[in-house]
Enzyme design. Structure first.
Site, PDB file in Angstrom:
ATOM      1  N   ASP A   1      -2.322  30.579  36.877  1.00 58.01           N
ATOM      2  CA  ASP A   1      -2.806  29.985  35.632  1.00 58.01           C
ATOM      3  C   ASP A   1      -3.146  31.034  34.575  1.00 58.01           C
ATOM      4  O   ASP A   1      -3.372  30.684  33.417  1.00 58.01           O
ATOM      5  CB  ASP A   1      -4.061  29.136  35.901  1.00 58.01           C
ATOM      6  CG  ASP A   1      -3.769  27.962  36.804  1.00 58.01           C
ATOM      7  OD1 ASP A   1      -2.750  27.297  36.568  1.00 58.01           O
ATOM      8  OD2 ASP A   1      -4.538  27.717  37.740  1.00 58.01           O
TER       9      ASP A   1
ATOM     10  N   ASP B   1      -5.047  21.932  35.265  1.00 56.05           N
ATOM     11  CA  ASP B   1      -4.271  22.278  36.442  1.00 56.05           C
ATOM     12  C   ASP B   1      -4.649  21.267  37.532  1.00 56.05           C
ATOM     13  O   ASP B   1      -5.713  20.650  37.453  1.00 56.05           O
ATOM     14  CB  ASP B   1      -4.698  23.711  36.828  1.00 56.05           C
ATOM     15  CG  ASP B   1      -4.192  24.128  38.177  1.00 56.05           C
ATOM     16  OD1 ASP B   1      -2.977  24.037  38.391  1.00 56.05           O
ATOM     17  OD2 ASP B   1      -5.007  24.558  39.011  1.00 56.05           O
TER      18      ASP B   1
ATOM     19  N   ASP C   1      -7.498  27.390  37.830  1.00 56.14           N
ATOM     20  CA  ASP C   1      -8.239  28.239  38.769  1.00 56.14           C
ATOM     21  C   ASP C   1      -7.443  29.415  39.331  1.00 56.14           C
ATOM     22  O   ASP C   1      -8.010  30.389  39.771  1.00 56.14           O
ATOM     23  CB  ASP C   1      -8.724  27.383  39.949  1.00 56.14           C
ATOM     24  CG  ASP C   1      -7.559  26.885  40.777  1.00 56.14           C
ATOM     25  OD1 ASP C   1      -6.512  26.571  40.180  1.00 56.14           O
ATOM     26  OD2 ASP C   1      -7.673  26.834  42.007  1.00 56.14           O
TER      27      ASP C   1
HETATM   28  P1  ADP Z   1      -0.952  23.892  40.998  1.00 62.56           P
HETATM   29  O1  ADP Z   1      -2.314  24.540  41.011  1.00 62.56           O
HETATM   30  O2  ADP Z   1      -0.839  22.851  39.966  1.00 62.56           O
HETATM   31  O3  ADP Z   1      -0.520  23.422  42.351  1.00 62.56           O
HETATM   32  P2  ADP Z   1       0.418  26.448  41.100  1.00 62.56           P
HETATM   33  O4  ADP Z   1       1.240  27.104  40.055  1.00 62.56           O
HETATM   34  O5  ADP Z   1      -0.796  27.134  41.613  1.00 62.56           O
HETATM   35  O6  ADP Z   1       0.085  25.014  40.522  1.00 62.56           O
HETATM   36  O7  ADP Z   1       1.354  26.198  42.357  1.00 62.56           O
HETATM   37  C1  ADP Z   1       2.541  25.483  42.213  1.00 62.56           C
HETATM   38  C2  ADP Z   1       3.113  25.131  43.535  1.00 62.56           C
HETATM   39  O8  ADP Z   1       3.652  26.306  44.143  1.00 62.56           O
HETATM   40  C3  ADP Z   1       2.138  24.576  44.538  1.00 62.56           C
HETATM   41  O9  ADP Z   1       1.958  23.200  44.374  1.00 62.56           O
HETATM   42  C4  ADP Z   1       2.812  24.929  45.846  1.00 62.56           C
HETATM   43  O10 ADP Z   1       3.777  23.951  46.162  1.00 62.56           O
HETATM   44  C5  ADP Z   1       3.514  26.233  45.543  1.00 62.56           C
HETATM   45  N1  ADP Z   1       2.728  27.394  45.982  1.00 62.56           N
HETATM   46  C6  ADP Z   1       2.064  28.275  45.223  1.00 62.56           C
HETATM   47  N2  ADP Z   1       1.482  29.225  45.962  1.00 62.56           N
HETATM   48  C7  ADP Z   1       1.755  28.917  47.243  1.00 62.56           C
HETATM   49  C8  ADP Z   1       1.415  29.521  48.496  1.00 62.56           C
HETATM   50  N3  ADP Z   1       0.676  30.620  48.595  1.00 62.56           N
HETATM   51  N4  ADP Z   1       1.917  28.929  49.613  1.00 62.56           N
HETATM   52  C9  ADP Z   1       2.668  27.826  49.545  1.00 62.56           C
HETATM   53  N5  ADP Z   1       3.003  27.215  48.406  1.00 62.56           N
HETATM   54  C10 ADP Z   1       2.567  27.742  47.271  1.00 62.56           C
HETATM   55 MG    MG Z   2      -4.110  25.827  40.723  1.00 57.29          MG
END
Ligand code: ADP
Ligand code: MG
Length: 389
Positions: A281, A81, A277
């Site tokens: 995920d 990730d 994390d």
């Molecule tokens: P990664 O850890 O690879 O960024 P995630 O699935 O955790 O993947 O998140 C994907 C995307 O979703 C983030 O890059 C962000 O743009 C958006 N995102 C997720 N959660 C939030 C949040 N709480 N506030 C704003 N954007 C978010």
């Molecule tokens: Mg992440």
């Protein structure tokens, strides 16, 4: 057990039939029985795994089960990730762009930051944590209700009676408000109401200092591929993948798309390790052959869904974990082969009478001696650390 007892009885009977006296025949039968005691075989694997687990724990790596340790040893492809795993997850504020600026303080865009901070108050995503750390105080007096999480997209909440959304471009597309993508390089959080796009803030996330080295080391250890699966934008994914020395990346993935990517690799016959994390995920951590959670910054559900937990959040523990697992599984295998080989040899020797004089002595060695040797061999797992230093 039935086989061993049968062989033992058979040995006694055959010697009797060959005309030897009863005492001699019985001694041959009993030596077969003594050496067949499965203690060494029973100890061969658990002792190695116990030592491996202990060494892992000492290095801040927790293997949840023996099967996790075995899967770690077999890993061929590492999928990671981005946010919080390869990068620090501690975002630095770059710029705020208000489009339909309702901000009273035009210079600081305080209103927009206040709304976004209020929406993010209940989220555990690293972006949310960084936003709250930087601008949380602006939203102290906000009344936040009905907060929602859109996995891989962002969040939404009713702030002082109005529903707002804060997240990536996928969330804006889902709500259906026209918006303009920022040209700035960085992770963007867009903000809108049900009908109107308000603006965005852009953050920069930096790669952890040891990520590059850890990925290089995984390559040197013979991993076929190290790739990144992220929900973030293409441009950032490309930048981070190049800096981290990864073989490839997939960007703009929703949590279920991360699962599909991992399953596609598994269908090609690879053993896949996924390290992540966040809450998002959890599905892919459960789907991978070995799910690795970042224990420090990681969400509880990610830790729960994983098979291995890294305590210090540093990616360099990943190659250490795989090395410990490989060595442990290798030693367990050596122990099993050694125990079976020695036992078969002595059983055969005792049964056919080659070891006539020393039969019982050898039988005892084949049982207790092999046990002790298996334990001593298992302790070799501990030497990995000394070699590393
Ligand atoms: P990664 O850890 O690879 O960024 P995630 O699935 O955790 O993947 O998140 C994907 C995307 O979703 C983030 O890059 C962000 O743009 C958006 N995102 C997720 N959660 C939030 C949040 N709480 N506030 C704003 N954007 C978010
Ligand atoms: Mg992440």
């Amino acid at each position: 057990m039935p086989a061993v007892i049968s062989i033992s009885v058979l040995t006694t009977l055959v010697w009797l039939l060959l005309g030897r006296e009863f005492g001699y025949a019985l001694a041959r039968g009993i030596s077969v029985l003594v050496i067949s005691c499965p203690c060494a075989l029973g100890l061969a694997t658990p002792v190695a795994i116990m030592v491996g687990n202990g060494l892992g724990a000492r290095n801040g790596i927790l293997f949840k089960t023996a099967a996790s340790l075995e899967a770690a040893g077999r890993t061929q492809i590492v999928a990671l990730d981005k946010t919080g795993t390869i990068t620090s997850g501690k975002f630095e504020f770059v710029r705020c762009e208000c489009v339909h600026c309702h901000c009273i303080d035009k210079h600081n865009h305080r209103e927009l930051l206040r709304i976004i901070a209020a929406c993010e108050r209940l989220s555990t995503h690293p972006i949310a944590k960084s936003i709250c750390l930087a601008f949380g105080q602006f939203a102290d007096d906000c009344v936040v209700t009905d907060a929602k999480n859109y996995a891989g997209m962002g969040v939404s909440a009713v702030v002082d009676g109005v529903r707002y959304y804060a997240g990536n471009e996928k969330l804006m597309q889902k709500i259906g408000v026209p918006f303009t993508e920022t040209q700035l390089v960085g992770t963007a959080v867009y903000c809108c109401t049900d009908t109107e796009f308000l603006g965005d803030i852009v953050f920069a996330d930096i790669i952890k200092t040891d990520s590059r080295e850890a990925i290089d080391r995984l390559h040197r250890m013979g991993m076929k591929q190290a790739i990144m699966l992220t929900g973030d934008r293409e441009s950032i994914a490309a930048d981070i993948a190049a800096k981290a020395g990864l073989d490839g990346y997939y960007a703009k993935l929703l949590p279920e798309e991360k699962v599909q990517r991992v399953q596609a690799l598994q269908q090609q016959g690879h053993t896949v390790l996924y390290a992540g994390d966040g809450i998002n995920d959890a599905p892919v951590l459960a789907a991978a052959d070995l799910g690795v959670a970042m224990g420090g910054a990681g969400a509880d559900v990610a830790i729960e869904a994983s098979d291995m937990v890294i305590q210090g959040d540093s990616l360099s523990q990943l190659p250490v974990g795989v090395t410990v697992a490989r060595k442990t599984v290798g030693i367990a295998r050596e122990n099993i082969i050694f125990a079976i080989a020695v036992k078969l040899l002595i059983i055969l020797g005792c049964a056919v009478g080659i070891f006539d004089e020393n039969a019982m002595w050898l039988a005892v060695f084949g049982d207790v001696g092999v046990c002790l040797l298996a334990v001593a061999n298992a302790l070799r797992v501990l030497h990995i650390r000394k070699k590393k230093k």
